[in-house]
Design an enzyme around this catalytic site. Structure first.
Site, PDB file in Angstrom:
ATOM      1  CG  HIS A  70      -1.964  -1.069   1.207  1.00 26.73           C
ATOM      2  ND1 HIS A  70      -3.210  -0.948   0.642  1.00 26.73           N
ATOM      3  CD2 HIS A  70      -1.908  -2.332   1.692  1.00 26.73           C
ATOM      4  CE1 HIS A  70      -3.890  -2.074   0.794  1.00 26.73           C
ATOM      5  NE2 HIS A  70      -3.110  -2.927   1.414  1.00 26.73           N
ATOM      6  CG  ASN A 143      -7.926  -4.280   0.798  1.00 25.81           C
ATOM      7  OD1 ASN A 143      -7.245  -3.287   1.042  1.00 25.81           O
ATOM      8  ND2 ASN A 143      -7.445  -5.506   0.846  1.00 25.81           N
ATOM      9  CG  HIS A 334      -2.693  -0.847  14.799  1.00 21.76           C
ATOM     10  ND1 HIS A 334      -2.873  -2.146  14.344  1.00 21.76           N
ATOM     11  CD2 HIS A 334      -2.103  -0.977  16.021  1.00 21.76           C
ATOM     12  CE1 HIS A 334      -2.419  -2.993  15.244  1.00 21.76           C
ATOM     13  NE2 HIS A 334      -1.948  -2.319  16.280  1.00 21.76           N
ATOM     14  CE1 TYR A 357      -2.517  -4.614   9.300  1.00 22.45           C
ATOM     15  CE2 TYR A 357      -2.578  -2.435   8.319  1.00 22.45           C
ATOM     16  CZ  TYR A 357      -2.821  -3.784   8.243  1.00 22.45           C
ATOM     17  OH  TYR A 357      -3.359  -4.314   7.102  1.00 22.45           O
TER      18      TYR A 357
HETATM   19 FE1  HDE Z   1      -2.596  -4.698   5.463  1.00 23.15          FE
HETATM   20  N1  HDE Z   1      -0.784  -3.903   5.940  1.00 23.15           N
HETATM   21  N2  HDE Z   1      -1.939  -6.526   6.053  1.00 23.15           N
HETATM   22  N3  HDE Z   1      -4.328  -5.574   4.824  1.00 23.15           N
HETATM   23  N4  HDE Z   1      -3.241  -2.948   4.799  1.00 23.15           N
HETATM   24  C1  HDE Z   1      -0.437  -2.614   5.794  1.00 23.15           C
HETATM   25  O1  HDE Z   1       0.656  -1.326   7.415  1.00 23.15           O
HETATM   26  C2  HDE Z   1      -0.814  -6.755   6.770  1.00 23.15           C
HETATM   27  C3  HDE Z   1      -4.684  -6.874   4.980  1.00 23.15           C
HETATM   28  C4  HDE Z   1      -4.480  -2.643   4.331  1.00 23.15           C
HETATM   29  O2  HDE Z   1      -3.304   3.602   3.896  1.00 23.15           O
HETATM   30  C5  HDE Z   1       0.888  -2.298   6.421  1.00 23.15           C
HETATM   31  O3  HDE Z   1       0.981   0.886   7.776  1.00 23.15           O
HETATM   32  C6  HDE Z   1      -0.742  -8.145   7.169  1.00 23.15           C
HETATM   33  C7  HDE Z   1      -6.079  -7.065   4.723  1.00 23.15           C
HETATM   34  C8  HDE Z   1      -4.545  -1.250   3.964  1.00 23.15           C
HETATM   35  O4  HDE Z   1      -1.700   3.427   5.383  1.00 23.15           O
HETATM   36  C9  HDE Z   1       1.297  -3.628   7.065  1.00 23.15           C
HETATM   37  C10 HDE Z   1      -1.858  -8.730   6.657  1.00 23.15           C
HETATM   38  C11 HDE Z   1      -6.553  -5.818   4.406  1.00 23.15           C
HETATM   39  C12 HDE Z   1      -3.290  -0.734   4.244  1.00 23.15           C
HETATM   40  C13 HDE Z   1       0.163  -4.534   6.674  1.00 23.15           C
HETATM   41  C14 HDE Z   1      -2.605  -7.707   5.965  1.00 23.15           C
HETATM   42  C15 HDE Z   1      -5.449  -4.905   4.470  1.00 23.15           C
HETATM   43  C16 HDE Z   1      -2.504  -1.817   4.770  1.00 23.15           C
HETATM   44  C17 HDE Z   1       1.886  -1.655   5.500  1.00 23.15           C
HETATM   45  C18 HDE Z   1      -2.273 -10.187   6.745  1.00 23.15           C
HETATM   46  C19 HDE Z   1      -7.976  -5.430   3.999  1.00 23.15           C
HETATM   47  C20 HDE Z   1      -2.806   0.668   3.979  1.00 23.15           C
HETATM   48  C21 HDE Z   1       1.979  -0.206   5.934  1.00 23.15           C
HETATM   49  C22 HDE Z   1      -2.377 -10.661   8.085  1.00 23.15           C
HETATM   50  C23 HDE Z   1      -8.949  -5.680   5.032  1.00 23.15           C
HETATM   51  C24 HDE Z   1      -3.134   1.593   5.114  1.00 23.15           C
HETATM   52  C25 HDE Z   1       1.167  -0.113   7.114  1.00 23.15           C
HETATM   53  C26 HDE Z   1      -2.676   3.000   4.769  1.00 23.15           C
HETATM   54  C27 HDE Z   1      -1.178  -1.669   5.192  1.00 23.15           C
HETATM   55  C28 HDE Z   1       0.141  -5.814   7.055  1.00 23.15           C
HETATM   56  C29 HDE Z   1      -3.821  -7.996   5.289  1.00 23.15           C
HETATM   57  C30 HDE Z   1      -5.610  -3.512   4.169  1.00 23.15           C
HETATM   58  C31 HDE Z   1       2.661  -4.160   6.685  1.00 23.15           C
HETATM   59  C32 HDE Z   1       0.378  -8.781   7.949  1.00 23.15           C
HETATM   60  C33 HDE Z   1      -6.865  -8.369   4.822  1.00 23.15           C
HETATM   61  C34 HDE Z   1      -5.746  -0.516   3.390  1.00 23.15           C
HETATM   62  O5  HDE Z   1       1.354  -3.539   8.456  1.00 23.15           O
END
Ligand code: HDE
Length: 719
Positions: A70, A143, A334, A357
């Site tokens: 992202h 999402n 987060h 997060y």
């Molecule tokens: Fe994320 N995801 N994600 N994700 N995600 C991040 O956090 C992660 C997942 C989503 O505009 C990171 O600050 C893991 C699902 C959005 O700043 C990180 C898993 C969904 C955004 C991270 C998921 C999301 C992130 C990277 C599986 C939809 C952007 C930077 C367990 C429901 C937020 C950050 C923004 C961002 C990890 C799965 C949506 C690395 C480990 C499911 C919208 O922490």
């Protein structure tokens, strides 16, 4: 407690360039910043030049690590208001008082590409909203696709490493069309559902303002009496859900890589504030398995036909950021930022996110005090015994930093109304098993495919042909068809396989349990989205000298009051003189713009103008592209000749195996732009695209391979 709006609170941190003369970071006035301090005019630079060293050092450290996923995003401020008290479901204050206006900050993003990648790549979009409530910050980090690739967070590094650029050469950027992604998909059937959504038109939204949002996981709502219910969160855009054509999306990525962020910025700037309704699907705790799948499994959606979406409140984005870095880049979402009344479930994907997060912000924002950055600060005073750390902004006046204490009279006192985790009963033995209720990976993808309209299904087929066509290893292509797609939809597998040299081996009973799905779910098709407005649609009007002035003004007067944006496009930025001497100021010239940046194209009448335009190759391309991308087209005063000259030869001949669609669908023609023309054109614009105009190229049948013959001999496993 006095709560101020987030905008007022942020204002205290805003510094304007007119606020004072130029200084160093220590406030020393700077009288000269264009030459470094040297030993003579042509001598070497002196180490004592603290201004030079500070300026360069600050420049060297401008970047922080981009988000690992992202990374590319755009954000905006706004408000949220609930329609009615939701006390029967939740005790959250911001969901109970319709008079309360909760400030929000939303960030939309692509998942795969780096910060500088293009906006219109095929990908999932992040839809993250931070609510600055009077009970603390609540983040809904969702999402634009209701399901996820994997069921357990422990697979997240695997799926992301597979889709990101390949490790040896860092190619390709912001693309899933490569071997490692499809290798993973071919081996991991749980990815099928999300992958098909990505390959559908949802993967290439027309606008961030025209996307749905989903919380994806099942969450819990907690009422004041402690009763709990399961909930799926939705965001429903008031402008409907609309996509681009794939060819168009690829061209936009070159013509305007900032297409989506510019569109969001411009709309807010013009006062056309994007709006979404928050939706709840509520399920009783006892019904967690009642719909034929497990609500803890994030690869499944809850069909709206089974549990309707209740629209409970309105999100409005009405203010662009002041400083991209300070706000959009430094905002830290987060999933664990919840307020009393909202809680988690045991979804193993959600559970891993609850760790990730906070952890990622420590690297990205440099330490544990990121919550003190203006964009992340709550509106509620923060008080606890956390100490120190890099970039501590608070000057904490206290003599004791522990609980309990007497020295500070026990302060800060505990909050009796604060967050209490739902005492959900949990039992079990330690295990790394996957629940049996998670194992049907194909029923819901099949429901998704069956729910698409014909044009949407064609787009899905074309997208899979494109993506798999770029996979260089034949065994991966073969597995995707014969181990994955054939179990979803044998005809889709056949249609895709034909284009990528794979024959479908012995179609057998589909490997799915047939549960967890309505036979089809009309809510999943973008055809059934609202088509009731032309607001914010961009219409290119192609003009040159001699244009019939009345046509141009009729278009402006009819379309602009409905919120559409009329852009006059000419050969240069010089004034254009109409047939009655009127002067028109072009918005853009053919040199810098293209039809892919507009929703519709009109060529007004005027004999001289139509004749001049018909001699310009760039105009031919403008019209041809708009036609190919199924956009509404309007022609007045004989200018339809421009389109006729651009229609492919096979439109007029009978091509074997290709259904010739009506090339005039969505095309309006008339002598002058009159009321009938305008009514028909606005109808076409409301529909967004005349997708049925698309005619796919024929693909020859696939030659039989030894691999498919061998596959046919194998018995098909049933999961
Ligand atoms: Fe994320 N995801 N994600 N994700 N995600 C991040 O956090 C992660 C997942 C989503 O505009 C990171 O600050 C893991 C699902 C959005 O700043 C990180 C898993 C969904 C955004 C991270 C998921 C999301 C992130 C990277 C599986 C939809 C952007 C930077 C367990 C429901 C937020 C950050 C923004 C961002 C990890 C799965 C949506 C690395 C480990 C499911 C919208 O922490």
């Amino acid at each position: 407690m006095s709560l101020t709006t987030k905008t007022e609170e942020l204002e205290a941190s805003v510094v304007r360039s007119g606020d004072g003369p130029m200084t160093t970071d220590q406030g020393i006035g700077i009288p000269h910043t264009d030459d470094s301090l040297k030993a003579g005019q042509r001598g070497s630079t002196l180490l004592e030049d603290f201004h030079l060293r500070e300026k360069i050092t600050r420049f060297d450290h401008e970047r922080i690590p981009e988000r690992v996923v992202h990374a590319r995003g755009a954000g905006a401020h706004g408000t949220f208001q609930v329609y009615r008290p939701l006390a029967e479901y939740t005790r959250a204050g911001f969901l109970n008082d319709p008079a309360r206006v909760t400030p929000v900050f939303a960030r939309f993003s692509t998942v795969v590409g780096s910060r500088g990648s293009a906006d219109t790549v095929r990908d999932t979009r992040g839809f993250a909203v931070k609510f600055y409530t009077d009970e603390g910050n609540y983040d809904l980090v969702g999402n634009n696709i209701p399901v996820f690739f994997i069921q357990d967070g422990i697979k997240f590094p695997d799926v992301i490493h597979a889709v990101k650029p390949e490790p040896h050469n860092e190619i390709p950027q912001a693309q899933s069309a490569h071997d490692t992604f499809w290798d993973f998909v071919s081996l991991q059937p749980e990815t099928t559902h999300h992958t098909l959504w990505n390959m559908s038109d949802r993967g290439i939204p027309r606008s961030l303002r025209m996307m749905e949002g989903f919380g994806v996981h099942t969450f819990r709502l907690v009422a004041a009496d402690g009763s709990t219910r399961l909930v799926k969160f939705h965001w429903k855009p008031l402008l409907g859900v609309h996509g681009l054509a794939w060819d168009e999306a690829q061209e936009i990525a070159g013509r305007d890589p900032d297409f989506h962020r510019r569109d969001l910025w411009d709309a807010i700037d013009r006062g056309a504030f994007p709006q979404w309704e928050l939706g709840f699907q509520i399920v009783e705790e006892a019904d967690v398995l009642a719909y034929g799948f497990d609500l803890l499994d994030a690869t499944k959606l809850l069909p709206e036909e089974l549990v309707p979406v209740q629209r409970v409140g309105l999100l409005t984005l009405d203010r662009n950021p002041v400083d991209y870095f300070a706000e959009v880049e430094q905002v830290a979402f987060h999933v664990a930022h919840v307020v009393p009344g909202i809680d988690f479930t045991e979804d193993p994907l959600l559970q891993a996110r609850l760790f990730s997060y906070l952890d990622t912000q420590l690297t990205r924002l440099g330490g544990p005090n990121f919550h003190q950055l203006p964009i992340n600060r709550t509106l509620v005073p923060v008080s606890n015994h956390q100490q120190d750390g890099i970039h501590q902004h608070m000057i904490k006046d206290r003599r004791a930093d522990y609980h309990p204490n007497t020295i500070e009279q026990g302060c800060p006192a505990l909050s009796p109304d604060g967050f209490v985790h739902v005492p959900a009963p949990l039992t079990g033995y330690k295990t790394r098993e996957r629940s049996e209720t998670f194992l049907d990976h194909f029923s819901q993808p099949a429901m998704f495919v069956e729910s698409l309209s014909d044009p949407e299904r064609d787009h899905l087929t074309e997208a899979l042909r494109f993506e798999l066509g770029k996979v260089t290893r034949a065994d991966i292509r073969e597995r995707v068809i014969n181990d994955i797609l054939v179990h979803v939809d044998p005809i889709l597998a056949e249609d895709v396989g034909r284009a990528i040299g794979v024959e479908v081996a012995a179609p057998s009973e589909p490997r799915r349990a047939g549960t967890g799905r309505a036979p089809m779910s009309p809510a999943l098709s973008m055809v059934n989205t609202p088509h009731d407005s032309i607001a914010t649609r961009k219409v290119a009007v192609l003009i040159t000298h001699g244009v019939h002035s009345a046509d141009v003004t009729a278009l402006q007067e009819a379309l602009e009051p409905s919120g559409a944006v009329v852009a006059l496009i000419a050969g240069s930025l010089s004034h254009v003189v109409g047939d009655d001497g009127s002067i028109f100021v072009p918005t853009a010239s053919f040199l810098t713009t293209s039809s892919v940046l507009y929703d519709a194209v009109v060529v007004p009448g005027g004999a001289d103008s139509v004749d001049a335009l018909s001699h310009l190759a760039v105009v031919g391309q403008f019209v041809r592209d708009a036609w190919r991308h199924c956009k509404p087209l309007g022609f007045a005063g004989g200018s339809a000749s421009l389109l006729v000259a651009q229609l492919p030869a096979r439109m007029s001949i009978d091509h074997p195996g290709v259904a010739i669609q009506d090339p005039w669908l969505g095309v309006v023609e008339s002598d002058v732009v009159d009321d009938t023309f305008l009514a028909q054109f606005q109808d076409a614009l409301r529909l967004h695209r005349a997708w049925a105009r698309q005619v796919p190229d024929p693909i020859p049948p696939v030659a039989r391979t030894r691999a498919t013959a061998a596959k046919e001999a194998e018995p098909m496993a049933n999961a």
